[in-house]
Design a protein around this motif. Structure first.
Motif, PDB file in Angstrom:
ATOM      1  N   MET A 129       0.841  -1.199   0.000  1.00 43.48           N
ATOM      2  CA  MET A 129       0.000   0.000   0.000  1.00 43.48           C
ATOM      3  C   MET A 129       0.875   1.248   0.000  1.00 43.48           C
ATOM      4  N   LYS A 130       0.503   2.212  -0.796  1.00 41.43           N
ATOM      5  CA  LYS A 130       1.267   3.459  -0.903  1.00 41.43           C
ATOM      6  C   LYS A 130       0.331   4.630  -0.632  1.00 41.43           C
ATOM      7  N   GLU A 131       0.760   5.571   0.245  1.00 42.80           N
ATOM      8  CA  GLU A 131      -0.053   6.733   0.589  1.00 42.80           C
ATOM      9  C   GLU A 131       0.667   8.015   0.173  1.00 42.80           C
ATOM     10  N   TYR A 132      -0.097   8.975  -0.315  1.00 39.50           N
ATOM     11  CA  TYR A 132       0.433  10.273  -0.720  1.00 39.50           C
ATOM     12  C   TYR A 132      -0.364  11.358   0.004  1.00 39.50           C
ATOM     13  N   LYS A 133       0.316  12.139   0.848  1.00 38.62           N
ATOM     14  CA  LYS A 133      -0.313  13.284   1.505  1.00 38.62           C
ATOM     15  C   LYS A 133      -0.235  14.480   0.568  1.00 38.62           C
ATOM     16  N   ILE A 134      -1.383  15.155   0.414  1.00 44.57           N
ATOM     17  CA  ILE A 134      -1.502  16.236  -0.575  1.00 44.57           C
ATOM     18  C   ILE A 134      -1.962  17.501   0.129  1.00 44.57           C
ATOM     19  N   GLY A 135      -1.263  18.618  -0.072  1.00 45.71           N
ATOM     20  CA  GLY A 135      -1.673  19.875   0.550  1.00 45.71           C
ATOM     21  C   GLY A 135      -0.633  20.956   0.370  1.00 45.71           C
ATOM     22  N   ARG A 136      -0.870  22.099   1.032  1.00 49.37           N
ATOM     23  CA  ARG A 136       0.022  23.249   0.884  1.00 49.37           C
ATOM     24  C   ARG A 136       1.168  23.255   1.885  1.00 49.37           C
ATOM     25  N   TYR A 137       1.146  22.326   2.874  1.00 47.64           N
ATOM     26  CA  TYR A 137       2.240  22.357   3.839  1.00 47.64           C
ATOM     27  C   TYR A 137       3.487  21.697   3.245  1.00 47.64           C
ATOM     28  N   PRO A 138       4.669  22.172   3.613  1.00 42.23           N
ATOM     29  CA  PRO A 138       5.918  21.730   2.973  1.00 42.23           C
ATOM     30  C   PRO A 138       6.191  20.240   3.113  1.00 42.23           C
ATOM     31  N   GLU A 139       5.639  19.579   4.143  1.00 38.61           N
ATOM     32  CA  GLU A 139       5.929  18.166   4.355  1.00 38.61           C
ATOM     33  C   GLU A 139       5.072  17.250   3.502  1.00 38.61           C
ATOM     34  N   ALA A 140       4.165  17.809   2.705  1.00 37.49           N
ATOM     35  CA  ALA A 140       3.276  16.982   1.888  1.00 37.49           C
ATOM     36  C   ALA A 140       4.068  16.237   0.815  1.00 37.49           C
ATOM     37  N   ASP A 141       3.581  15.053   0.420  1.00 35.60           N
ATOM     38  CA  ASP A 141       4.212  14.301  -0.670  1.00 35.60           C
ATOM     39  C   ASP A 141       3.971  14.991  -2.007  1.00 35.60           C
ATOM     40  N   ILE A 142       2.778  15.561  -2.165  1.00 40.31           N
ATOM     41  CA  ILE A 142       2.457  16.344  -3.354  1.00 40.31           C
ATOM     42  C   ILE A 142       2.042  17.728  -2.871  1.00 40.31           C
ATOM     43  N   ILE A 143       2.865  18.723  -3.142  1.00 32.09           N
ATOM     44  CA  ILE A 143       2.656  20.074  -2.596  1.00 32.09           C
ATOM     45  C   ILE A 143       1.781  20.888  -3.552  1.00 32.09           C
ATOM     46  N   LEU A 144       0.692  21.475  -3.001  1.00 35.72           N
ATOM     47  CA  LEU A 144      -0.181  22.369  -3.750  1.00 35.72           C
ATOM     48  C   LEU A 144       0.215  23.815  -3.478  1.00 35.72           C
ATOM     49  N   THR A 145      -0.032  24.686  -4.427  1.00 33.68           N
ATOM     50  CA  THR A 145       0.410  26.081  -4.291  1.00 33.68           C
ATOM     51  C   THR A 145      -0.727  27.086  -4.290  1.00 33.68           C
ATOM     52  N   THR A 146      -1.919  26.682  -4.692  1.00 35.79           N
ATOM     53  CA  THR A 146      -3.044  27.612  -4.799  1.00 35.79           C
ATOM     54  C   THR A 146      -3.641  27.891  -3.427  1.00 35.79           C
ATOM     55  N   ASN A 147      -3.985  29.160  -3.160  1.00 36.10           N
ATOM     56  CA  ASN A 147      -4.524  29.543  -1.856  1.00 36.10           C
ATOM     57  C   ASN A 147      -5.873  28.895  -1.567  1.00 36.10           C
ATOM     58  N   PHE A 148      -6.617  28.517  -2.623  1.00 31.65           N
ATOM     59  CA  PHE A 148      -7.904  27.882  -2.415  1.00 31.65           C
ATOM     60  C   PHE A 148      -7.744  26.453  -1.905  1.00 31.65           C
ATOM     61  N   CYS A 149      -6.548  25.914  -1.965  1.00 29.62           N
ATOM     62  CA  CYS A 149      -6.279  24.579  -1.462  1.00 29.62           C
ATOM     63  C   CYS A 149      -5.904  24.648   0.022  1.00 29.62           C
TER      64      CYS A 149
END
Length: 408
Positions: free
Chosen positions: A1-21
């Protein structure tokens, strides 16, 4: 099983940049069997192939169109693609079908289908026999409750003057040019006094719930809050020093302005939102009031605590079950980080007493500035509004949520 944390915080696996996120926007899981599951935690939701989800888990296929906050698209190249072997079991002899395996498979499928039909009939019978059975609720984790409601709270800043009636005339108290408590026969030359609290949004029109003593801090002297422990003694001292006597004077408050600062915003005059006092509860025992944003619009990137997320049956509040408080204890002194951004605090404890007529007691820590904070149970339901804290921190109180209807 593989998990990906997604969000605007720097520790996320996939980093979002939009303020609406959101900082902790979503989690994508690729299971050992090849399933791809997406759990949304965000305020503005996630869109999967044009369908919006919010605080839900949904299954998808590799390459589906995923938009976070309705704007930022998922880059599938960052997601490890499930292998064919993970999706379906091997037949054991390469690509050539095994006749014996196929025979067993066909009869097994028939048996499974028969069992499934029986199962469906049993489920239908059970449903018809228990149509009035309530849906079983599952407790939420503290992190789930915090992420669900952190953007529903706002810090309240109240500006006001105090008027004292003496035998000679009325005197106004506020802040002088040295930012100390001073007085004048008029408000001229004075700046208003200030106090802080917490409020939370309940609808899309920008209506918020808080305490009566937050919007009128000169009321409820039995609470012994900031006004009665700091401001009132200072005013009485000035009266004595200026020869106006040592009697207990009558305090009249005159509200100047009420502002709110949504959670996650920079703490600055540009981000404050002016409100009006909408309604105050008639009974002093019910320390509740409502505010209304003057524009009658919910600010961007905020959420609400809806009626459906409110528990009005106090018999469901059990002693020693979890209690969670989200708000702004100590006001901006504690909430502002190094970037001058407001971050609400989350504390937890237990409900420590059976509900009274108007309030419930809990041990989750609170402090001055937390007045008006929502109190949640283990299922993430709003059960009370914080109004009173104690030095012992095990005997804090909140007005029961069923009384909110009096200030809507």
């Amino acid at each position: 099983m593989k998990e990906y944390k997604i969000g605007r915080y720097p520790e996320a696996d996939i980093i979002l940049t939009t303020n609406f996120c959101s900082r902790d926007h979503a989690k994508l899981t690729v299971t050992d069997t090849g399933k791809i599951l997406l759990q949304d935690y965000s305020t503005n939701g996630t869109t999967v192939n044009g369908k919006k989800i919010n605080n839900q888990t949904t299954e998808m296929k590799y390459g589906d169109e995923i938009l976070f906050g309705g704007i930022e698209k998922l880059d599938w190249s960052k997601i490890e693609k499930p292998t064919p072997d993970a999706i379906a079991p091997s037949d054991g002899i390469g690509n050539k079908p095994n006749p014996a395996f196929q025979f067993i498979k066909q009869h097994a499928l028939k048996a499974i289908a028969a069992l499934a039909a029986v199962g469906i009939l049993l489920l239908a019978f059970n449903f018809l026999s228990n149509r009035n059975t309530a849906k079983v609720e599952l407790p939420l984790t503290p992190n789930e409750i915090y992420n669900r409601y952190k953007n529903a709270v706002a810090m309240v800043e109240v500006k006001y003057y105090i008027r004292i009636h003496t035998k000679a005339n009325d005197i106004y108290f506020g802040l002088n040019s040295d930012k100390e408590i001073g007085f004048n026969k008029t408000k001229s030359g004075l700046q208003p006094l200030s106090s802080e609290g917490t409020a939370f949004f309940i609808d899309s029109n920008g209506t918020l719930i808080t305490n009566h003593h937050v919007v009128e801090p000169w009321q409820h002297d039995n609470l012994k809050d900031y006004f009665f422990t700091k401001i009132k003694p200072a005013i009485k001292r000035v009266l004595r020093e200026k020869g106006y006597g040592d009697d207990d004077p009558k305090f009249y408050g005159e509200l100047e302005t009420v502002y709110i600062y949504p959670n996650g915003k920079t703490f600055s005059p540009e981000n404050r939102i002016e409100c009006s006092v909408h309604k105050i509860a008639d009974r002093e025992d019910i320390d509740l009031a409502s505010l209304q944003i003057n524009s009658h619009h919910l600010p961007p990137n905020t959420s609400v605590i809806s009626t459906g997320a409110t528990e009005t049956d106090e018999t469901k509040i059990q002693v020693n079950t979890a209690a969670y408080v989200i708000g702004f204890p100590m006001g901006d002194a504690l909430a502002v980080n190094e970037d001058n951004v407001l971050n609400c605090s989350s504390t937890q404890g237990n409900f420590t007493q059976n509900p009274a007529t108007y309030y419930i007691q809990f041990s989750a820590p609170v402090a001055s500035g937390a007045s008006g904070s929502p109190v949640f149970n283990e299922y993430g339901k709003l059960v009370a509004v914080t109004y009173l804290g104690s030095k012992e921190q095990s005997f804090n109180r909140g007005i029961l949520a069923k009384h909110i209807k009096q200030v809507k």
